[in-house]
Design a protein around this motif. Structure first.
Motif, PDB file in Angstrom:
ATOM      1  N   TRP A 355       0.827  -1.200   0.000  1.00  0.00           N
ATOM      2  CA  TRP A 355       0.000   0.000   0.000  1.00  0.00           C
ATOM      3  C   TRP A 355       0.860   1.248   0.000  1.00  0.00           C
ATOM      4  O   TRP A 355       1.874   1.341   0.696  1.00  0.00           O
ATOM      5  N   GLY A 360      -3.731   4.516  -3.298  1.00  0.00           N
ATOM      6  CA  GLY A 360      -5.061   4.846  -2.800  1.00  0.00           C
ATOM      7  C   GLY A 360      -5.719   5.935  -3.636  1.00  0.00           C
ATOM      8  O   GLY A 360      -6.899   5.843  -3.996  1.00  0.00           O
ATOM      9  N   TRP A 361      -4.956   6.978  -3.976  1.00  0.00           N
ATOM     10  CA  TRP A 361      -5.506   8.053  -4.801  1.00  0.00           C
ATOM     11  C   TRP A 361      -5.844   7.558  -6.194  1.00  0.00           C
ATOM     12  O   TRP A 361      -6.825   8.009  -6.812  1.00  0.00           O
ATOM     13  N   TRP A 414      -9.549  -1.002  -7.490  1.00  0.00           N
ATOM     14  CA  TRP A 414      -8.259  -1.553  -7.069  1.00  0.00           C
ATOM     15  C   TRP A 414      -7.700  -2.584  -8.048  1.00  0.00           C
ATOM     16  O   TRP A 414      -6.688  -3.227  -7.768  1.00  0.00           O
ATOM     17  N   GLN A 442      -7.695   6.720   5.111  1.00  0.00           N
ATOM     18  CA  GLN A 442      -6.940   7.347   4.032  1.00  0.00           C
ATOM     19  C   GLN A 442      -7.708   7.139   2.723  1.00  0.00           C
ATOM     20  O   GLN A 442      -8.461   6.166   2.577  1.00  0.00           O
ATOM     21  N   GLY A 444      -8.908   5.787  -0.615  1.00  0.00           N
ATOM     22  CA  GLY A 444      -8.751   4.449  -1.181  1.00  0.00           C
ATOM     23  C   GLY A 444      -9.145   3.345  -0.234  1.00  0.00           C
ATOM     24  O   GLY A 444      -9.361   2.208  -0.676  1.00  0.00           O
ATOM     25  N   ASP A 445      -9.243   3.628   1.071  1.00  0.00           N
ATOM     26  CA  ASP A 445      -9.657   2.593   2.021  1.00  0.00           C
ATOM     27  C   ASP A 445     -11.091   2.157   1.718  1.00  0.00           C
ATOM     28  O   ASP A 445     -11.936   2.960   1.331  1.00  0.00           O
ATOM     29  N   ARG A 497      -7.680  -1.459   4.697  1.00  0.00           N
ATOM     30  CA  ARG A 497      -6.722  -0.778   3.796  1.00  0.00           C
ATOM     31  C   ARG A 497      -6.165  -1.818   2.834  1.00  0.00           C
ATOM     32  O   ARG A 497      -5.445  -2.736   3.262  1.00  0.00           O
TER      33      ARG A 497
END
Length: 500
Positions: A355, A360-361, A414, A442, A444-445, A497
């Protein structure tokens, strides 16, 4: 050397010593001012900090309202089912009424036919009575007074007498038939009239009962619709109250998080100040030791100068003697450097795995590409939107819609980094091993909602995008949208996450 010059030479170390001590004291003061942080930062006004009672009260209120929303939702669903049953009963009553009215028409037609039969029967009775009356009159007018015996005495032809007797027997037989016809016609008329009256009365009764049943069914449907409308109004009111309770709880949680952050920041500032004070004290001690060493060197130089001056006065010689100068070394200390406190926010918990914030963005950006697209139950894969599946619970047309459902959107977001099942409950465990709290979320979680408070009851997943909001595919008939985290649904379970 003249005495005056010897005196000036002796006073030079004293002047240099005074200058050195002043310089050292100035440096110590400047170092202390630079090293110690501004005390105003420590004394800054703290943000509001809700009490544990306020937090638990808001959470309990939210849970109670959510439970009431669930109860009312179930009541609305039950009333909808009851309304469907009442609608079916209404339609059945209408069918029964139509059937009863058709039977009533048949009964009226049968009554009319029976009336015609009654008229015919009456005509037969009248004809039979007329026939019988005519027969009696004819026998009376044509009969012999003496009967058979008189006929035998007066008859000229015995055969003719026998023939006359046979005729009378025939007429007697006809008399019997006429009486029978009268009786049968009378009975048939009575039966036809009774049957017609009974059939008509029965069908009228059935038609009236069917009509009343239809009126009752119509009234039941109207009443159920009114109850459903009232329940829907109550549900809307409670949903508004739930949203308000969720926002209040979120506000208190954010205030508590901000207060904790402020506390940690103040503790870091206080620790930095303590380190700076220790460093300033160490620098001051070093400066004092250097000043003491300089003072000793100064005293030694003064003593040597005094000895030289005394020797010069004793000898009182006119020749110039060179008085060796004394060298002074300016002692000092190299101040060490102290790293200030980390000015950033809370460190992100060690996640492990692959990760990164950038991933995530990227997942958030992939999901945002489809904002405004229709929800499609069981729709979406790693490559984009797909046609959904037609099913109950509102998804009657989803096989004709190309889009995503909740878990389809998360697995697509994802997909460049990992493979996920098209199943929200599975994604909770398979996406990653780190489950952050709401204060640690955060972009993307993956965030989840459960109907029973455990992963086995997970029924919805969304993607956290930052700022307290998520992107989600809510339900059939809606579109992919951005929603505040605490306004998505009741029963929030937790987060995962990915790639941890």
């Amino acid at each position: 050397m003249p005495v005056s010059r010897i005196a000036r030479t002796a006073s030079a170390p004293t002047i240099r010593h005074a200058r050195l001590v002043a310089l050292l004291l100035t440096l110590v003061a400047i170092a202390a001012l630079i090293a110690v942080p501004d005390r105003a930062a420590v004394a800054a006004k703290p943000p509001p900090n809700p009490t544990d009672g306020q937090l638990s009260g808001a959470a309990a209120k939210k849970a109670a309202v959510a439970a009431e929303v669930g109860r009312l939702g179930a009541s609305v669903a039950a009333m909808q089912s009851q309304l469907r049953q009442l609608e079916a009963a209404k339609e059945m009553a209408e069918q029964k009424l139509a059937f009863a009215l058709s039977k009533l028409q048949d009964a009226k037609a049968a009554t009319a036919a029976a009336q015609r039969e009654v008229v015919a029967a009456r005509e037969k009775v009248d004809a039979a009575q007329q026939q019988f009356s005519g027969f009696v009159q004819s026998t009376y007018m044509n009969g012999s007074i003496g009967g058979v015996t008189g006929s035998l005495l007066t008859a000229t032809d015995p055969n003719a007498l026998l023939q006359q007797n046979s005729l009378e027997q025939y007429e007697s037989d006809h008399q019997i038939n006429a009486i029978g016809n009268v009786k049968r016609a009378t009975v048939a008329r009575s039966n036809a009239e009774a049957a017609a009256r009974l059939a008509l009365a029965r069908q009228r009764s059935l038609a009236q009962a069917a009509k009343q049943a239809k009126l009752d069914a119509d009234a039941a449907v109207v009443s159920a619709i009114a109850q459903q409308h009232q329940l829907q109004q109550q549900l809307a009111s409670q949903q508004a109250a739930l949203q308000q309770a969720q926002e209040q709880l979120a506000t208190l949680n954010n205030q508590r998080a901000a207060f904790i952050q402020w506390q940690r920041r103040q503790a870091a500032i206080a620790a930095a100040q303590a380190r700076a004070r220790r460093l300033a004290a160490e620098r001051a001690r070093a400066a004092a030791l250097a000043a003491a060493a300089a003072q000793r060197r100064h005293d030694e130089a003064v003593a040597a100068a005094e000895r030289r001056r005394a020797a010069a006065l004793r000898h009182h010689q006119g020749s110039h003697r060179h008085v060796p100068g004394s060298t002074h070394s300016n002692g000092g200390s190299n101040g060490g450097s102290s790293a200030g406190p980390n000015g950033g926010g809370y460190p992100i918990p060690a996640s492990g795995g692959g990760w990164t914030p950038a991933k995530g963005w990227e997942a958030v950006a992939r999901a945002k590409r489809w904002l405004g697209w229709m929800y499609a139950w069981a729709g979406g894969n790693a490559y984009g939107p797909t046609y959904g599946v037609c099913a109950g619970d509102g998804a009657y047309n989803d096989c004709h819609i190309r889009g995503f459902d909740c878990s389809g959107l998360s697995l697509y977001a994802w997909a460049p980094f990992m493979q996920l099942d098209h199943y929200a409950a599975s994604q909770y465990w398979s996406a990653g091993s780190f489950h952050p709290s709401t204060s640690q979320l955060q972009p993307g979680d993956l965030v989840f909602w459960s109907s029973n408070g455990s992963p086995s009851g997970i029924h919805h997943v969304a993607i956290y995008i930052g700022g307290g909001s998520v992107i989600q595919a809510p339900q059939s008939g809606s579109v992919i949208q951005i929603t505040p985290l605490w306004s998505v649904d009741w029963g929030y379970l937790g987060a995962t996450r990915p790639l941890t």
